[in-house]
Design a protein around this motif. Structure first.
Motif, mmCIF file in Angstrom:
data_model
loop_
_atom_site.group_PDB
_atom_site.id
_atom_site.type_symbol
_atom_site.label_atom_id
_atom_site.label_comp_id
_atom_site.label_asym_id
_atom_site.label_seq_id
_atom_site.Cartn_x
_atom_site.Cartn_y
_atom_site.Cartn_z
ATOM 1 N N GLY A 141 34.500 37.051 11.892
ATOM 2 C CA GLY A 141 35.371 37.950 12.872
ATOM 3 C C GLY A 141 36.766 38.138 12.538
ATOM 4 O O GLY A 141 37.335 39.199 12.275
ATOM 5 N N VAL A 142 37.354 37.134 12.048
ATOM 6 C CA VAL A 142 38.841 36.951 11.389
ATOM 7 C C VAL A 142 38.946 37.930 10.150
ATOM 8 O O VAL A 142 39.679 38.918 10.090
ATOM 9 C CB VAL A 142 39.306 35.798 11.154
ATOM 10 N N VAL A 143 37.971 37.705 9.046
ATOM 11 C CA VAL A 143 37.934 38.311 7.957
ATOM 12 C C VAL A 143 37.558 39.893 8.173
ATOM 13 O O VAL A 143 38.404 40.917 8.045
ATOM 14 C CB VAL A 143 36.996 37.883 6.916
ATOM 15 N N ALA A 144 36.576 40.224 9.030
ATOM 16 C CA ALA A 144 36.253 41.761 9.090
ATOM 17 C C ALA A 144 37.361 42.375 10.112
ATOM 18 O O ALA A 144 37.652 43.638 9.867
ATOM 19 C CB ALA A 144 34.926 41.824 10.073
ATOM 20 N N GLY A 145 37.656 41.620 10.817
ATOM 21 C CA GLY A 145 38.910 42.117 11.722
ATOM 22 C C GLY A 145 40.228 42.641 11.239
ATOM 23 O O GLY A 145 40.683 43.540 11.383
ATOM 24 N N LEU A 146 40.713 41.489 10.237
ATOM 25 C CA LEU A 146 41.885 41.713 9.398
ATOM 26 C C LEU A 146 41.553 43.205 8.471
ATOM 27 O O LEU A 146 42.530 44.017 8.505
ATOM 28 C CB LEU A 146 42.085 40.585 8.482
ATOM 29 N N VAL A 147 40.353 43.404 7.794
ATOM 30 C CA VAL A 147 40.023 44.414 6.919
ATOM 31 C C VAL A 147 39.996 45.638 7.695
ATOM 32 O O VAL A 147 40.514 46.740 7.469
ATOM 33 C CB VAL A 147 38.690 44.155 6.138
ATOM 34 N N ALA B 218 41.249 41.659 14.699
ATOM 35 C CA ALA B 218 40.705 40.157 14.399
ATOM 36 C C ALA B 218 40.351 39.312 15.897
ATOM 37 O O ALA B 218 39.652 38.583 15.990
ATOM 38 C CB ALA B 218 41.649 39.332 13.386
ATOM 39 N N GLY B 219 41.277 39.413 16.838
ATOM 40 C CA GLY B 219 41.473 38.856 17.873
ATOM 41 C C GLY B 219 40.168 39.352 18.829
ATOM 42 O O GLY B 219 39.502 38.492 19.303
ATOM 43 N N GLN B 220 40.186 40.693 18.706
ATOM 44 C CA GLN B 220 38.748 41.073 19.419
ATOM 45 C C GLN B 220 37.511 40.565 19.088
ATOM 46 O O GLN B 220 36.761 40.243 19.887
ATOM 47 C CB GLN B 220 38.789 42.679 19.171
ATOM 48 N N LEU B 221 37.291 40.387 17.733
ATOM 49 C CA LEU B 221 36.260 39.868 17.047
ATOM 50 C C LEU B 221 35.764 38.428 17.416
ATOM 51 O O LEU B 221 34.707 37.990 17.821
ATOM 52 C CB LEU B 221 35.834 40.364 15.686
ATOM 53 N N VAL B 222 36.997 37.788 17.309
ATOM 54 C CA VAL B 222 37.088 36.397 17.564
ATOM 55 C C VAL B 222 36.483 36.042 19.172
ATOM 56 O O VAL B 222 35.804 35.120 19.329
ATOM 57 C CB VAL B 222 38.230 35.673 17.271
#
Length: 208
Positions: free
Chosen positions: A103-109, A66-70
């Motif tokens: 990004g948070v949603v995609a990163g978590l999943v 999540a951090g990466q995508l944010v």
């Protein structure tokens, strides 16, 4: 603790790299391959690969992805500001905030998916379903693009070319990350219902 520190270093670094390279890719790579720069599916795959390739716990993997995508979002807009003199306010406007939420949603999943895919103690079916995630999200985007065929706002030839790129990339990624040949057919089969779910979720975000 050592693993957590490594995640704290690797996630921001790869996020910065992802955002900058994504903008450069869009600006200089011709279509249809250049279209991958605007793909949320490609970013989701990047999050998956981040955690697949690092031995972090499930919670750390999800947070790191999540951090990466944010971080990749403002990095993208910062690159646009430096390279083509876009307005610096793009880093924090409503569009950027929306992308960071996605990004948070995609990163978590997908971060969790990458961690589960490599866990030997997880059930085989769960690991195979996790391995199906990258292909499924690429296939889901391909289905969205197929739905645009016939729309006068889009070139049919360009859509077909981009759909082909997404499908080939989805298949290639699945084959590369699935460690055993006898599991690949099962992983691709599991990608089918996940593709349908991904299509529905992408449609809800307004990508349709």
């Amino acid at each position: 603790m050592k693993i957590t520190r490594s995640a704290a270093l690797v996630a921001p670094a790869t996020g910065l790299l992802l955002g900058v390279l994504d903008f450069i890719w869009i600006k200089y790579v011709p279509f249809p391959f250049g279209g991958l720069g605007n793909s949320i599916a490609v970013w989701a795959v990047a999050a998956f690969l981040l955690t697949l390739l690092n031995r972090w716990s499930l919670p750390v993997s999800a947070a790191a992805a999540a951090g990466q995508l944010v971080i990749a979002v403002p990095a993208y807009y910062l690159a646009a500001t430096i390279i083509q003199h876009d307005d610096l306010s793009n880093l924090y406007d409503a569009n950027a905030v929306l992308w960071m939420i996605l990004g948070v949603v995609a990163g978590l999943v997908f971060g969790a998916g990458g961690a589960l895919a490599r866990r030997a103690d997880a059930p085989r079916l769960l690991r195979d379903a996790a391995l199906a995630l990258p292909g499924a999200v690429l296939f889901a985007e391909a289905v969205l693009e197929i739905g645009r065929i016939g729309d006068p706002s889009y070139s049919t030839g360009s859509l077909v070319a981009y759909v082909t790129v997404l499908i080939v990339l989805g298949l290639g990624t699945t084959l590369l990350i699935t460690p055993a040949a006898h599991r690949r057919a099962r992983v691709l089969l599991l990608a089918l219902p996940l593709t349908a779910l991904g299509y529905a979720l992408l449609s809800l975000t307004g990508f349709r």
